[in-house]
Design a protein around this motif. Structure first.
Motif, PDB file in Angstrom:
ATOM      1  N   THR A  92       0.861  -1.182   0.000  1.00 41.90           N
ATOM      2  CA  THR A  92       0.000   0.000   0.000  1.00 41.90           C
ATOM      3  C   THR A  92       0.899   1.234   0.000  1.00 41.90           C
ATOM      4  O   THR A  92       1.824   1.336   0.810  1.00 41.90           O
ATOM      5  CB  THR A  92      -0.930   0.055   1.221  1.00 41.90           C
ATOM      6  OG1 THR A  92      -1.922  -0.963   1.097  1.00 41.90           O
ATOM      7  CG2 THR A  92      -1.651   1.401   1.293  1.00 41.90           C
ATOM      8  N   ALA A  94       0.761   5.732  -0.940  1.00 40.51           N
ATOM      9  CA  ALA A  94      -0.016   6.926  -1.280  1.00 40.51           C
ATOM     10  C   ALA A  94       0.841   7.873  -2.107  1.00 40.51           C
ATOM     11  O   ALA A  94       2.082   7.790  -2.088  1.00 40.51           O
ATOM     12  CB  ALA A  94      -0.501   7.627  -0.013  1.00 40.51           C
ATOM     13  N   TYR A 112       3.830   6.751  -6.323  1.00 40.83           N
ATOM     14  CA  TYR A 112       3.305   6.776  -4.957  1.00 40.83           C
ATOM     15  C   TYR A 112       4.505   6.722  -4.006  1.00 40.83           C
ATOM     16  O   TYR A 112       5.075   5.664  -3.759  1.00 40.83           O
ATOM     17  CB  TYR A 112       2.368   5.597  -4.738  1.00 40.83           C
ATOM     18  CG  TYR A 112       1.142   5.612  -5.622  1.00 40.83           C
ATOM     19  CD1 TYR A 112      -0.070   6.100  -5.153  1.00 40.83           C
ATOM     20  CD2 TYR A 112       1.198   5.134  -6.936  1.00 40.83           C
ATOM     21  CE1 TYR A 112      -1.209   6.120  -5.960  1.00 40.83           C
ATOM     22  CE2 TYR A 112       0.072   5.151  -7.747  1.00 40.83           C
ATOM     23  CZ  TYR A 112      -1.121   5.642  -7.252  1.00 40.83           C
ATOM     24  OH  TYR A 112      -2.238   5.658  -8.062  1.00 40.83           O
ATOM     25  N   LYS A 116       3.307   2.811   2.649  1.00 42.75           N
ATOM     26  CA  LYS A 116       2.772   2.364   3.934  1.00 42.75           C
ATOM     27  C   LYS A 116       3.235   0.944   4.265  1.00 42.75           C
ATOM     28  O   LYS A 116       3.645   0.650   5.376  1.00 42.75           O
ATOM     29  CB  LYS A 116       1.233   2.395   3.907  1.00 42.75           C
ATOM     30  CG  LYS A 116       0.626   3.709   3.426  1.00 42.75           C
ATOM     31  CD  LYS A 116       0.929   4.856   4.362  1.00 42.75           C
ATOM     32  CE  LYS A 116       0.206   6.123   3.906  1.00 42.75           C
ATOM     33  NZ  LYS A 116       0.453   7.268   4.820  1.00 42.75           N
ATOM     34  N   THR A 117       3.116   0.073   3.286  1.00 44.39           N
ATOM     35  CA  THR A 117       3.514  -1.328   3.459  1.00 44.39           C
ATOM     36  C   THR A 117       4.114  -1.811   2.144  1.00 44.39           C
ATOM     37  O   THR A 117       3.557  -1.553   1.078  1.00 44.39           O
ATOM     38  CB  THR A 117       2.303  -2.216   3.816  1.00 44.39           C
ATOM     39  OG1 THR A 117       1.663  -1.703   4.985  1.00 44.39           O
ATOM     40  CG2 THR A 117       2.735  -3.649   4.083  1.00 44.39           C
ATOM     41  N   ASN A 118       5.241  -2.511   2.240  1.00 44.04           N
ATOM     42  CA  ASN A 118       5.888  -3.032   1.033  1.00 44.04           C
ATOM     43  C   ASN A 118       6.541  -4.376   1.350  1.00 44.04           C
ATOM     44  O   ASN A 118       7.736  -4.571   1.151  1.00 44.04           O
ATOM     45  CB  ASN A 118       6.918  -2.034   0.503  1.00 44.04           C
ATOM     46  CG  ASN A 118       7.389  -2.377  -0.907  1.00 44.04           C
ATOM     47  OD1 ASN A 118       6.789  -3.197  -1.598  1.00 44.04           O
ATOM     48  ND2 ASN A 118       8.481  -1.762  -1.334  1.00 44.04           N
ATOM     49  N   TYR A 123       7.599  -3.169  -4.775  1.00 43.18           N
ATOM     50  CA  TYR A 123       7.210  -1.876  -5.329  1.00 43.18           C
ATOM     51  C   TYR A 123       8.351  -0.876  -5.179  1.00 43.18           C
ATOM     52  O   TYR A 123       9.001  -0.807  -4.131  1.00 43.18           O
ATOM     53  CB  TYR A 123       5.967  -1.336  -4.615  1.00 43.18           C
ATOM     54  CG  TYR A 123       5.640   0.089  -4.993  1.00 43.18           C
ATOM     55  CD1 TYR A 123       5.058   0.387  -6.217  1.00 43.18           C
ATOM     56  CD2 TYR A 123       5.943   1.139  -4.127  1.00 43.18           C
ATOM     57  CE1 TYR A 123       4.778   1.698  -6.579  1.00 43.18           C
ATOM     58  CE2 TYR A 123       5.660   2.449  -4.473  1.00 43.18           C
ATOM     59  CZ  TYR A 123       5.085   2.730  -5.695  1.00 43.18           C
ATOM     60  OH  TYR A 123       4.817   4.026  -6.051  1.00 43.18           O
ATOM     61  N   PHE A 140      -5.347  -5.970  -6.945  1.00 40.66           N
ATOM     62  CA  PHE A 140      -4.904  -4.573  -6.898  1.00 40.66           C
ATOM     63  C   PHE A 140      -6.112  -3.650  -6.766  1.00 40.66           C
ATOM     64  O   PHE A 140      -7.189  -3.922  -7.313  1.00 40.66           O
ATOM     65  CB  PHE A 140      -4.127  -4.203  -8.165  1.00 40.66           C
ATOM     66  CG  PHE A 140      -2.827  -4.925  -8.316  1.00 40.66           C
ATOM     67  CD1 PHE A 140      -1.674  -4.445  -7.689  1.00 40.66           C
ATOM     68  CD2 PHE A 140      -2.738  -6.086  -9.080  1.00 40.66           C
ATOM     69  CE1 PHE A 140      -0.470  -5.110  -7.823  1.00 40.66           C
ATOM     70  CE2 PHE A 140      -1.533  -6.747  -9.212  1.00 40.66           C
ATOM     71  CZ  PHE A 140      -0.409  -6.261  -8.581  1.00 40.66           C
ATOM     72  N   THR A 141      -5.895  -2.543  -6.060  1.00 41.42           N
ATOM     73  CA  THR A 141      -6.920  -1.511  -5.938  1.00 41.42           C
ATOM     74  C   THR A 141      -6.287  -0.140  -6.157  1.00 41.42           C
ATOM     75  O   THR A 141      -5.116   0.074  -5.837  1.00 41.42           O
ATOM     76  CB  THR A 141      -7.591  -1.519  -4.551  1.00 41.42           C
ATOM     77  OG1 THR A 141      -6.597  -1.228  -3.549  1.00 41.42           O
ATOM     78  CG2 THR A 141      -8.217  -2.868  -4.259  1.00 41.42           C
ATOM     79  N   TYR A 208      -2.645  10.426   2.422  1.00 41.16           N
ATOM     80  CA  TYR A 208      -3.803   9.665   2.875  1.00 41.16           C
ATOM     81  C   TYR A 208      -4.892   9.473   1.816  1.00 41.16           C
ATOM     82  O   TYR A 208      -5.781   8.634   2.006  1.00 41.16           O
ATOM     83  CB  TYR A 208      -4.447  10.356   4.090  1.00 41.16           C
ATOM     84  CG  TYR A 208      -3.445  10.865   5.087  1.00 41.16           C
ATOM     85  CD1 TYR A 208      -2.772   9.987   5.930  1.00 41.16           C
ATOM     86  CD2 TYR A 208      -3.163  12.224   5.174  1.00 41.16           C
ATOM     87  CE1 TYR A 208      -1.839  10.456   6.839  1.00 41.16           C
ATOM     88  CE2 TYR A 208      -2.230  12.699   6.088  1.00 41.16           C
ATOM     89  CZ  TYR A 208      -1.568  11.816   6.920  1.00 41.16           C
ATOM     90  OH  TYR A 208      -0.634  12.269   7.813  1.00 41.16           O
ATOM     91  N   THR A 211      -4.351   6.348  -3.318  1.00 42.94           N
ATOM     92  CA  THR A 211      -3.542   5.191  -2.936  1.00 42.94           C
ATOM     93  C   THR A 211      -3.529   4.113  -4.019  1.00 42.94           C
ATOM     94  O   THR A 211      -4.410   4.037  -4.876  1.00 42.94           O
ATOM     95  CB  THR A 211      -4.056   4.569  -1.630  1.00 42.94           C
ATOM     96  OG1 THR A 211      -5.416   4.149  -1.815  1.00 42.94           O
ATOM     97  CG2 THR A 211      -3.973   5.565  -0.482  1.00 42.94           C
ATOM     98  N   SER A 213      -2.764  -0.142  -3.957  1.00 42.78           N
ATOM     99  CA  SER A 213      -2.549  -1.296  -3.081  1.00 42.78           C
ATOM    100  C   SER A 213      -2.585  -2.598  -3.871  1.00 42.78           C
ATOM    101  O   SER A 213      -3.206  -2.667  -4.941  1.00 42.78           O
ATOM    102  CB  SER A 213      -3.601  -1.347  -1.966  1.00 42.78           C
ATOM    103  OG  SER A 213      -3.562  -0.188  -1.160  1.00 42.78           O
TER     104      SER A 213
END
Length: 220
Positions: A92, A94, A112, A116-118, A123, A140-141, A208, A211, A213
């Motif tokens: 995720t 941003a 991005y 947040k998380t990888n 990524y 994916f979103t 925020y 994003t 993900s």
């Protein structure tokens, strides 16, 4: 070599040693006790038993070989399952900029930068590109927040092919827009997934709002 393989070799060696010693005892007894003609007769009478013993030994060796191959197949399957379990991909990120991104004159790859998380390190916050580490199905979103003075239009790509998009037209009455989309993708190792913003469109930045993900659903 596995412990099962060592055990199999020890059993084969023990059986072979037993057969050799038995043959030696038979020949030694013949040499000491019997004359030449009697010895030949006794040896001939013993040969059928020896043949049966050797046949049994051969059958046992074949069975042990089959068991060893099955054990090796089981070990390979266990290792394959362990490798699948250790491959984890969760992402995720941003946009991370301040204020509006765009509009630009050409389609632009969104980077991005606020990661947040990888998990899996798949990524790159420098290129905006996700690279599949293994073949599998991924989810994916994309979500965006934007103002209403320009259109908002994002495309999610697999390699050079657009998969899904999220968009909203500009409006003088609608001062804020939110949108998104999602997709399951079957990827091969090395396939790339990224998001492009259409020309003359924009999104809102910060850490925020907009994003990207994704995660690995199952390995293929």
């Amino acid at each position: 070599m596995t412990p099962d393989g060592v055990a199999t070799q020890k059993i084969n060696f023990s059986i072979l040693l037993f057969v050799s010693l038995l043959c030696g005892l038979i020949f030694d007894q013949d040499d000491v006790i019997a004359p030449e003609t009697e010895r030949n007769s006794e040896i001939q009478s013993c040969f059928p038993d020896m043949c049966n013993l050797l046949k049994e030994f051969g059958a046992m060796r074949d069975k042990l070989g089959v068991m060893e191959n099955k054990l090796k197949d089981s070990e390979n399957q266990i290792l394959e399952l362990k490798n699948k379990d250790t491959t984890k991909v969760i992402l995720t990120a941003a946009v991370g900029s301040k204020g509006a991104m765009g509009p630009f004159n050409t389609d632009t790859t969104l980077i991005y930068r606020a990661v947040k998380t990888n998990i899996g390190n798949t990524y790159s916050p420098y290129t905006g590109i996700f690279t599949a580490p293994v073949a599998g199905v991924y989810y994916f979103t994309i979500f965006y927040h934007a103002g209403g003075s320009h259109q908002a239009k994002l495309y999610l790509y697999k390699n050079n092919e657009m998969m899904v998009r999220a968009q909203d037209h500009w409006s003088v009455f609608d001062t804020a827009d939110n949108g998104g989309n999602a997709v399951f993708l079957q990827l091969q190792q090395g396939d790339q997934v990224y998001v492009r913003m259409a020309a003359n469109s924009h999104v809102w930045g910060y850490d925020y709002d907009t994003t990207f993900s994704g995660f690995l659903v199952t390995q293929m």
